[in-house]
Design a protein around this motif. Sequence first.
Motif, mmCIF file in Angstrom:
data_model
loop_
_atom_site.group_PDB
_atom_site.id
_atom_site.type_symbol
_atom_site.label_atom_id
_atom_site.label_comp_id
_atom_site.label_asym_id
_atom_site.label_seq_id
_atom_site.Cartn_x
_atom_site.Cartn_y
_atom_site.Cartn_z
ATOM 1 N N LEU A 176 0.837 -1.206 0.000
ATOM 2 C CA LEU A 176 0.000 0.000 0.000
ATOM 3 C C LEU A 176 0.868 1.251 0.000
ATOM 4 N N ALA A 177 1.917 1.275 0.811
ATOM 5 C CA ALA A 177 2.790 2.445 0.864
ATOM 6 C C ALA A 177 3.458 2.686 -0.486
ATOM 7 N N SER A 178 3.845 1.622 -1.160
ATOM 8 C CA SER A 178 4.461 1.757 -2.469
ATOM 9 C C SER A 178 3.480 2.330 -3.482
ATOM 10 N N ILE A 179 2.232 1.855 -3.431
ATOM 11 C CA ILE A 179 1.203 2.380 -4.343
ATOM 12 C C ILE A 179 0.911 3.845 -4.040
ATOM 13 N N LEU A 180 0.799 4.177 -2.755
ATOM 14 C CA LEU A 180 0.567 5.570 -2.368
ATOM 15 C C LEU A 180 1.708 6.467 -2.828
ATOM 16 N N THR A 181 2.937 5.985 -2.721
ATOM 17 C CA THR A 181 4.090 6.754 -3.180
ATOM 18 C C THR A 181 4.008 6.979 -4.678
ATOM 19 N N SER A 182 3.714 5.918 -5.429
ATOM 20 C CA SER A 182 3.580 6.048 -6.888
ATOM 21 C C SER A 182 2.442 6.982 -7.259
ATOM 22 N N ASN A 183 1.425 7.058 -6.389
ATOM 23 C CA ASN A 183 0.250 7.879 -6.658
ATOM 24 C C ASN A 183 0.412 9.310 -6.144
ATOM 25 N N GLU A 185 1.269 10.354 -3.022
ATOM 26 C CA GLU A 185 0.772 10.562 -1.661
ATOM 27 C C GLU A 185 1.818 10.110 -0.647
ATOM 28 N N PRO A 186 2.999 10.758 -0.643
ATOM 29 C CA PRO A 186 4.087 10.289 0.224
ATOM 30 C C PRO A 186 3.800 10.438 1.708
ATOM 31 N N GLU A 187 2.997 11.438 2.101
ATOM 32 C CA GLU A 187 2.720 11.616 3.527
ATOM 33 C C GLU A 187 1.918 10.431 4.070
ATOM 34 N N GLN A 188 0.906 10.007 3.305
ATOM 35 C CA GLN A 188 0.129 8.855 3.753
ATOM 36 C C GLN A 188 0.994 7.595 3.770
ATOM 37 N N ALA A 189 1.844 7.456 2.746
ATOM 38 C CA ALA A 189 2.739 6.295 2.706
ATOM 39 C C ALA A 189 3.639 6.280 3.936
ATOM 40 N N ALA A 190 4.186 7.450 4.286
ATOM 41 C CA ALA A 190 5.083 7.537 5.436
ATOM 42 C C ALA A 190 4.366 7.167 6.732
ATOM 43 N N ALA A 191 3.092 7.558 6.839
ATOM 44 C CA ALA A 191 2.329 7.237 8.045
ATOM 45 C C ALA A 191 2.142 5.723 8.195
ATOM 46 N N PHE A 192 1.852 5.047 7.105
ATOM 47 C CA PHE A 192 1.710 3.587 7.164
ATOM 48 C C PHE A 192 3.044 2.924 7.493
ATOM 49 N N LEU A 193 4.121 3.407 6.868
ATOM 50 C CA LEU A 193 5.435 2.812 7.106
ATOM 51 C C LEU A 193 5.880 3.017 8.554
ATOM 52 N N ALA A 194 5.546 4.184 9.125
ATOM 53 C CA ALA A 194 5.956 4.480 10.501
ATOM 54 C C ALA A 194 5.300 3.532 11.499
ATOM 55 N N ALA A 195 4.153 2.977 11.114
ATOM 56 C CA ALA A 195 3.431 2.087 12.025
ATOM 57 C C ALA A 195 3.963 0.655 11.997
ATOM 58 N N LEU A 196 4.873 0.359 11.074
ATOM 59 C CA LEU A 196 5.404 -0.997 10.994
ATOM 60 C C LEU A 196 6.344 -1.275 12.165
ATOM 61 N N PRO A 197 6.218 -2.406 12.816
ATOM 62 C CA PRO A 197 7.131 -2.747 13.918
ATOM 63 C C PRO A 197 8.510 -3.095 13.373
ATOM 64 N N PRO A 198 9.557 -2.336 13.728
ATOM 65 C CA PRO A 198 10.901 -2.578 13.163
ATOM 66 C C PRO A 198 11.389 -4.013 13.339
ATOM 67 N N ALA A 199 11.029 -4.642 14.440
ATOM 68 C CA ALA A 199 11.521 -5.994 14.697
ATOM 69 C C ALA A 199 11.000 -7.005 13.686
ATOM 70 N N GLU A 200 9.888 -6.681 13.021
ATOM 71 C CA GLU A 200 9.304 -7.617 12.062
ATOM 72 C C GLU A 200 9.795 -7.400 10.635
ATOM 73 N N LEU A 201 10.643 -6.398 10.437
ATOM 74 C CA LEU A 201 11.104 -6.077 9.091
ATOM 75 C C LEU A 201 12.356 -6.863 8.745
ATOM 76 N N SER A 202 12.331 -7.502 7.586
ATOM 77 C CA SER A 202 13.531 -8.160 7.081
ATOM 78 C C SER A 202 14.457 -7.106 6.475
ATOM 79 N N ALA A 203 15.653 -7.514 6.105
ATOM 80 C CA ALA A 203 16.592 -6.584 5.460
ATOM 81 C C ALA A 203 15.993 -6.045 4.166
ATOM 82 N N GLU A 204 15.306 -6.902 3.422
ATOM 83 C CA GLU A 204 14.668 -6.464 2.170
ATOM 84 C C GLU A 204 13.550 -5.475 2.458
ATOM 85 N N ASP A 205 12.771 -5.727 3.522
ATOM 86 C CA ASP A 205 11.708 -4.798 3.908
ATOM 87 C C ASP A 205 12.289 -3.431 4.270
#
Length: 334
Positions: A176-183, A185-205
């Motif tokens: 969703l954040a990638s689609i919002l960025t392409s569309n 809407e970087p502020e909305q994308a950033a808000a979704f990304l900020a809510a992601l728990p860092p511990a659950e992110l892989s290196a690729e994420d």
Amino acid sequence: SLPLSWLSRLHGTPSIGPALSDLIGDRLRGVPPELRNCLEVIALGEPLALRVAERLLDREPLESLEELGLIHVTESLSGSVLTAAHPIWGQVVRATTPRLRVRRVQLELARAIENGPRPSDQVRAALWRLDADAADDPASLAVAAGVARTLSLTIAERLARASVDADPTVSSVTLLASILTSNGEPEQAAAFLAALPPAELSAEDRELVLFMRSVGTGLLGGDPKAALAMLDGPGNSTRLRGMQSSLLLLDGRVHDAYRAAAKVLDDPDADESARTVAGIGAVGSLFYLGRFDEMRSRTEVAELDATHELVANPNGLGQIQVNAFPALAESGEL
């Protein structure tokens, strides 16, 4: 691609005046119930492939509708297609069909095409399920959203939001954040990304998150220096180094931009995602450097890479072509 009628319905259709609506309604009231049922399926599914209509409906009422001038049969590259005889008729039929009947037809249509041969079939099926309040598979919604990126970012965003609402996994949120960025809407994308728990992110994420933040800050937010600071670190992937070239170009550091882009484009291990982003920086910097022959050569390769990356980066091809346009127009090659 998705039918134009679907795209226009998504963005809103012109309202019909009461007099015209009543006139069409009067004619439709004279249609026998068995024909009206078939007309509703066509109006809700239009443009509806004849092969799909014949799985859901009997041939006799379809032929009767055509004889009465209530539907059109046209030929497309994928076969015969049915539509209401006039777009306004389809609109009136959809507006006057009872809600539970609409829902049942939408689910029948979804089941009939969701395994169809065209990518748009999967997207249309997902939208029908969503409209029918029966989109109960977040993973399928996410897959359909990914496919829709090359058809309509607005539709892709709607499907991706539904997937996140149902199950906010790391993959669905980053999509969703990638689609919002392409569309744009970087502020909305950033808000979704900020809510992601860092511990659950892989290196690729984490790389994807950093890439999208740099796009939002630098390319869309107009602050390339801040975006470059985000990417200032050792061990960056080829995709992040490709993004650096585009940001350097935006910052006016043309020579640095080309050097950064060339390192990625000449790296045999760089994938098409990295090469597409680097191609944007390379083509633009070569134009400003006046190296038009080299720019044309780089443009041909970059366009091929970007074409293969349309799903993940739907704007890449257009950015490359925009960067190349002035030189190609000046040389008379357009």
